[in-house]
Design an enzyme around this catalytic site. Structure first.
Site, short mmCIF file in Angstrom:
data_model
loop_
_atom_site.label_atom_id
_atom_site.label_comp_id
_atom_site.label_asym_id
_atom_site.label_seq_id
_atom_site.Cartn_x
_atom_site.Cartn_y
_atom_site.Cartn_z
N GLU A 150 107.70 -83.59 -76.05
CA GLU A 150 108.31 -84.91 -75.96
C GLU A 150 109.70 -84.93 -76.60
OE1 GLU A 150 107.09 -87.05 -74.04
OE2 GLU A 150 105.17 -86.06 -73.76
N ASP A 219 108.79 -78.07 -71.17
CA ASP A 219 107.88 -77.01 -71.63
C ASP A 219 108.68 -75.88 -72.26
OD1 ASP A 219 105.76 -78.44 -70.62
OD2 ASP A 219 105.51 -77.19 -68.83
#
Length: 505
Positions: A150, A219
């Site tokens: 995040e 990611d």
């Protein structure tokens, strides 16, 4: 477009910014496969999406947008006010931020009391974690992996680049719209439909094509942040894999909107390939991770007696990852049951091995305060604050104890110092208002109450408190001018929200 269609559209976009948007595996699942014609780029050639948002929004506007976004979140979600849990996720998140490209940038991490396996990133570094996610992770590295992902959404400006049009909107309107997007899957169709007026739904649809690239980039960057922070980078693909296995069991219950953003085997493989670039780390969980989990488990127990029985059974059977955390759960249950001697004995034993653990210090001080030893509690808390001045939990505990001891000036002093670290915690302003009232500073008390209501998203009450404050006779010219300026700001925001409501069909 009806509410159901608009809600579905917003729900699809929310997946651009949520790592896991499915409820707990016992209820729902994610698909783990994609059609053959949808590939995934090689891990060494992941997309660099650029930074166009930086040219359209200033850091100050982004931060203002984030604060307004957070107020919208507080209006619609059950943001947890537990100081110790908030303190933990903030410290974990800040550790990751300090090892990212955003080092030195303020971020805010908070928990939402909801069993979903879910997390989201909003503008300005506001990152929400659902309690279901914290309880589902098995190691702190897994939790850190979600937060790092995040954080990467923020550092790569995914939300802002998808919504460059917000640069032409007022802060309140943009914040309401962004909150509806990010929370669309959980708030529901009505809230989403209200925010999608004025042709915004078409723009949302236009941005959906970028979601998979955003996730791959988050990611990749998140794994780098994990490794730099000392966590095991393989925790991210490991969590993906575990979620995928659980989801396959419940594939028949897959919600339609999740089909657009599955946790795929390709995505897991890409993350593993990135993580394999780093050497393996045997990373021990921070004790505070296990204390946060046991706190949530204890709070969920119907009675303290049931909690004590369950935790003692865990100790007997060896069903734990941290023995100290289970003993802490028992101490919390004793405290909840008002069995103060038992709570004190358990906490004293824990503090012999872990004298600087904030959870033990705060809980032990609460025992002292509730046994009529407030002076001892204040001394313990004050000494801890000297070592950890930015600790939300320690400052809140000190202020509450000082107020109970009839020391409002001391409470105000500590809380004013904490505002230098974080100036948007509603509970701080609520306690400052109480301290001001106890000192017969009525105008100041109403001013603090105004800020409390403002930060929980209640503009009408915030405005009313300032209007009451301005009628107080003790105000001088400077104080009146300051309050009038703030009142004008809030009324402008209120007018903007009223215009948006009137424009909604």
């Amino acid at each position: 477009m009806n509410n159901t269609q608009t809600g579905s559209l917003l729900s699809r976009l929310v997946l651009s910014f949520l790592l896991f948007a499915a409820p707990l595996p016992s209820a729902w699942s994610l698909d783990t496969e994609l059609p053959e014609n949808i590939g995934s780029p090689d891990v060494t050639d992941l997309p660099d999406l650029g930074n166009s948002a930086g040219a359209l929004i200033t850091p100050k506007r982004e931060r203002d947008l984030g604060k307004a976004f957070m107020r919208s979140v507080r209006r619609s979600e059950k943001v947890m006010e537990d100081p110790l849990l908030t303190d933990y996720v903030q410290s974990l998140g800040q550790k990751l931020v300090n090892n990212s490209s955003a080092k030195g940038t303020p971020f805010s991490f908070f928990l939402i009391d909801d069993p979903q396996i879910n997390a989201f990133a909003g503008p300005g570094g506001y990152i929400g974690i659902y309690t279901g996610l914290l309880l589902t992770t098995e190691t702190e590295s897994e939790l850190a992996a979600v937060l790092a992902h995040e954080i990467a959404h923020v550092t790569q400006q995914h939300l802002l680049r998808a919504w460059e049009s917000t640069s032409q909107m007022s802060i309140p309107s943009a914040a309401i719209l962004l909150a509806a997007i990010v929370l669309g899957a959980t708030v529901g169709g009505d809230a989403a439909a209200a925010a999608a007026v004025g042709g915004q739904a078409a723009l949302i649809q236009k941005q959906i094509n970028f979601t998979r690239a955003n996730e791959q980039e988050a990611d990749r960057v998140g794994i780098d942040i994990l490794a730099e922070s000392g966590y095991e980078p393989r925790a991210m693909p490991s969590f993906f894999s575990r979620m995928g296995k659980a989801n396959r069991v419940y594939a028949s219950k897959l919600p339609e909107f999740l089909m657009t953003h599955p946790v795929t085997t390709n995505r897991t493989a890409d993350a593993l390939g990135r993580a394999e670039q780093y050497s393996y780390k045997q990373t021990a969980d921070d004790l505070r991770y296990h204390l946060a989990r046991i706190t949530l488990q204890q709070q969920a127990m119907p009675t303290p007696q049931e909690a004590i029985q369950e935790f003692e059974s865990m100790l007997k059977d060896g069903r734990y990852r941290s023995e100290a955390a289970v003993h802490y759960g028992i101490a919390l249950a004793h405290l909840r049951a008002k069995q103060f001697d038992d709570a004190a004995a358990a906490l004293d034993e824990l503090m012999r091995s872990h004298p600087n653990t904030i959870e033990f210090i705060v809980s032990r001080s609460e025992v002292d305060a509730r046994r009529g030893k407030g002076a001892d509690a204040l001394r313990r808390l004050s000494a801890a604050i000297d070592k950890h001045p930015g600790s939300y939990a320690l400052n809140i505990a000190y202020a509450e104890t000082a107020l109970a001891q009839g020391q409002p000036a001391n409470a105000s002093q500590k809380l004013q110092g904490f505002l230098d670290f974080r100036d948007e915690e509603p509970r701080v302003y609520q306690l400052l208002a109480r301290a001001a009232g106890d000192q017969d500073k009525q105008a100041l008390g109403h001013q603090y109450l105004s800020e409390y209501y403002y930060w929980i998203g209640d503009l009408e009450s915030a405005i009313l408190q300032l209007e009451i404050a301005l009628k107080r006779p003790e105000l001088n010219f400077y104080e009146s001018s300051k309050l009038e300026s703030r009142l004008a700001e809030l009324r402008a925001e209120q007018d903007e929200e009223d215009r948006k409501r009137s424009a909604t069909p």
